[in-house]
Motif scaffolding. Structure first.
Motif, mmCIF file in Angstrom:
data_model
loop_
_atom_site.group_PDB
_atom_site.id
_atom_site.type_symbol
_atom_site.label_atom_id
_atom_site.label_comp_id
_atom_site.label_asym_id
_atom_site.label_seq_id
_atom_site.Cartn_x
_atom_site.Cartn_y
_atom_site.Cartn_z
ATOM 1 N N MET B 1 0.919 -1.194 -0.114
ATOM 2 C CA MET B 1 0.100 -0.021 0.027
ATOM 3 C C MET B 1 0.808 1.527 -0.039
ATOM 4 N N VAL B 24 -2.955 4.333 -2.124
ATOM 5 C CA VAL B 24 -3.009 3.249 -3.133
ATOM 6 C C VAL B 24 -3.058 1.862 -2.592
ATOM 7 N N ASP B 26 -3.221 -2.235 -2.111
ATOM 8 C CA ASP B 26 -2.415 -3.211 -2.834
ATOM 9 C C ASP B 26 -2.992 -3.953 -3.995
ATOM 10 N N GLU B 28 -3.532 -2.506 -7.001
ATOM 11 C CA GLU B 28 -4.150 -1.442 -7.757
ATOM 12 C C GLU B 28 -3.150 -0.989 -8.778
ATOM 13 N N ILE B 153 5.588 -3.131 -4.801
ATOM 14 C CA ILE B 153 5.351 -2.081 -5.453
ATOM 15 C C ILE B 153 6.006 -1.497 -6.509
ATOM 16 N N GLN B 179 0.798 -6.240 -13.176
ATOM 17 C CA GLN B 179 -0.264 -6.114 -12.041
ATOM 18 C C GLN B 179 -1.118 -7.385 -11.847
ATOM 19 N N THR B 183 1.239 -7.265 -8.213
ATOM 20 C CA THR B 183 2.145 -6.018 -7.790
ATOM 21 C C THR B 183 1.282 -4.756 -7.801
ATOM 22 N N THR B 184 1.392 -3.824 -6.964
ATOM 23 C CA THR B 184 0.705 -2.386 -6.917
ATOM 24 C C THR B 184 1.532 -1.691 -7.944
#
Lengths: 245, 277
Positions: B1, B24, B26, B28, B153, B179, B183-184
């Protein structure tokens, strides 16, 4: 921390490996010219303290090279920082400032040692045979550590590549000629000697020359190089933080 | 996040960021959209530890980037706007040094590099010097490098800038694939279609402030559903409509072009200016 430091050092060594022939050829040119012009062509007319000028000059060139070659790491750091933006990669990695600075300083010292081995090889070709024991190498290591640390510190502070050239012109080049490299500073006026004794290269030249000629090395010079090197290394650590916007 | 609270950045008298607030979650794919100079890259530079915060705070995977930088930096990978690979080193060497910086063992690095080169479709190019690669291939290597240490991320700062349309679409497919692995993704771009095609949510950034934040569909709905571009001597004027019937009624001759509303229209209706220069 050691692994991170080795990663920085390894990167520099891989680049050095790719440029090895060019680097070695480049590092041989200046000392070869100095040895030919000052040592070979004019050397038989000059003697200092009972020794030939070539025997006097070679340790001076070694001292100068330990400074200029280790300081040259600043140029590569700047190219990586301003042109290739690789410094961003290091800043975004979870590594400490100590790891980064130590890796770059080690790389600077390695380059200096490489340059010095070339000079010693050229010296042998010119018939110079001096003493290259541990006390000869100790001031070389201290001096290259000091100037590689200074290189990292200044590379972090400059805002562009042109500033780096100015530093070389105003700091490194005058020191290279006045730091006891080409002539004994005892020949200069007293007030100028006092100033030149503040320069680390003066002490490095003195200690390297003493060891090369088989004389006892001035421990005061070694202590000064070690202390100054440690201080500049700490300053370099702080300068890495200042490189952030 | 990713959590950003009241993020501010001043460069002398210039206020680059004027209090950005953002979360944001996790997994997204978040797009940060704005014109050049809006503060997109400054935000990414702060989040990745390259630029100091003037005020506010930013947390990545629960770690504060200023107070716990080493832990925070382990949470993300970053693809910078400039291709910052060592041109004199090979693809393998660039990736391997990155892995070493992140404390990965030699065996783990080797296995992961092989896996990632397959993933970015660069199998067999490990020994190629970076300077021998095209711009699109270099960009793919920077993406592989960012993924090497398996971060939760990934920051992508204008990842397709300067690439042609076909290569851009291959990079988009790669971003979507990242994604889908959970993975963010935090993407900055000034390419409207990039944000529209890829993002779950989009933030519009203008003059250092977020002026709107929603899904692409909701942002576009703010402007309308259909648009008509009218060409006049004084320039182009755009009119927005809720349905096609209304728009068609407005379209009286060939000087009108009817089309669907896009994110550019949403940005234009909020700021009075376009995202792309």
């Amino acid at each position: 921390m050691i692994n991170e430091c080795l990663a920085i050092y390894r990167r520099e060594m891989l680049i050095l490996k790719r440029r090895l022939i060019r680097q070695m050829a480049g590092q041989a040119v200046s000392p070869l010219l100095y040895l030919v012009t000052f040592g070979y062509a004019m050397g038989d007319k000059i003697r200092f303290d009972g020794i030939s000028y070539l025997d006097f000059l070679l340790p001076g060139l070694v001292a100068m090279s330990s400074m200029t070659r280790s300081f040259a790491i600043a140029t590569d750091i700047n190219v990586a920082r301003f042109y290739w933006h690789i410094f961003d990669e290091f800043q975004a990695a979870p590594i400490s400032n100590v790891s980064y600075v130590a890796g770059e300083v080690l790389a600077g010292m390695t380059r200096a040692l490489m340059g010095i081995i070339i000079i010693l090889g050229l010296g042998l070709l010119f018939g110079v045979h001096l003493a290259y024991g541990p006390m000869f190498w100790l001031p070389i290591l201290l001096n290259s550590f000091l100037f590689a640390s200074l290189a990292v510190a200044l590379a972090m502070l400059v805002k562009n590549h042109a500033d780096q050239s100015l530093l070389v012109n105003f700091v490194i080049t005058p020191m290279a000629f006045l730091g006891g490299t080409f002539f004994p500073i005892a020949r200069l006026p007293g007030w100028l000697q006092s100033i030149l004794k503040l320069l680390p290269l003066t002490h490095a030249s003195k200690a390297i020359r003493q060891a090369a000629l088989g004389k006892p090395v001035n421990l005061h010079s070694l202590a000064l190089l070690a202390a100054l090197g440690a201080v500049i290394f700490l300053i370099a650590l702080g300068c890495v933080n200042r490189a952030r916007d | 996040m990713i959590e950003i609270k009241d993020l501010q950045k001043n460069f002398g008298d210039t206020k680059a960021l004027k209090g950005v607030n953002l979360t944001v979650p996790d997994g997204e794919l978040f797009a940060y959209l704005g014109p050049n100079g809006a503060g997109k890259s400054t935000t990414i530079r702060i989040l990745t530890g390259l630029t100091k915060i003037s005020k506010g705070r930013a947390r990545l995977g629960g770690y504060d980037i200023e107070k716990e930088p080493r832990a925070a930096k382990r949470q993300f990978g970053v693809v910078h706007q400039h291709v910052n690979l060592d041109p004199e080193l090979t693809v393998f060497e660039n990736l391997d040094i990155h892995g070493q910086l992140f404390g990965m063992s030699k065996a783990a690095r080797r296995a992961r590099i092989k896996e990632l080169l397959d993933y970015i479709e660069l199998t067999g190019r490990a020994a190629t010097l970076i300077k021998q690669l095209s711009g699109g291939l270099k960009r793919r290597v920077t993406i592989a490098r960012a993924l090497l240490h398996e971060p939760g991320i990934i920051f992508l700062d204008e990842p397709t800038v300067g690439l042609d349309a076909a290569i851009r679409r291959r990079i988009w497919a790669l971003i979507k694939k990242i994604q889908l692995r959970g993975t963010t993704v935090f993407l900055t771009t000034h390419y409207i279609e990039e944000a529209e095609f890829l993002a779950d949510r989009v933030a519009f950034l203008d003059k250092g402030r977020i002026i709107a934040l929603d899904t692409p569909a909701n942002l576009m709905a703010m402007a309308g559903a259909w648009a008509i571009d009218q060409f006049k001597d004084s320039g182009m004027q755009t009119h927005y409509f809720k349905d096609r019937k209304q728009a068609a009624a407005f379209q009286t001759d060939d000087s009108f072009t009817l089309r669907r509303v896009n994110l550019e229209d949403a940005f234009l209706s909020l700021t009075g200016k376009k995202v792309q220069p």
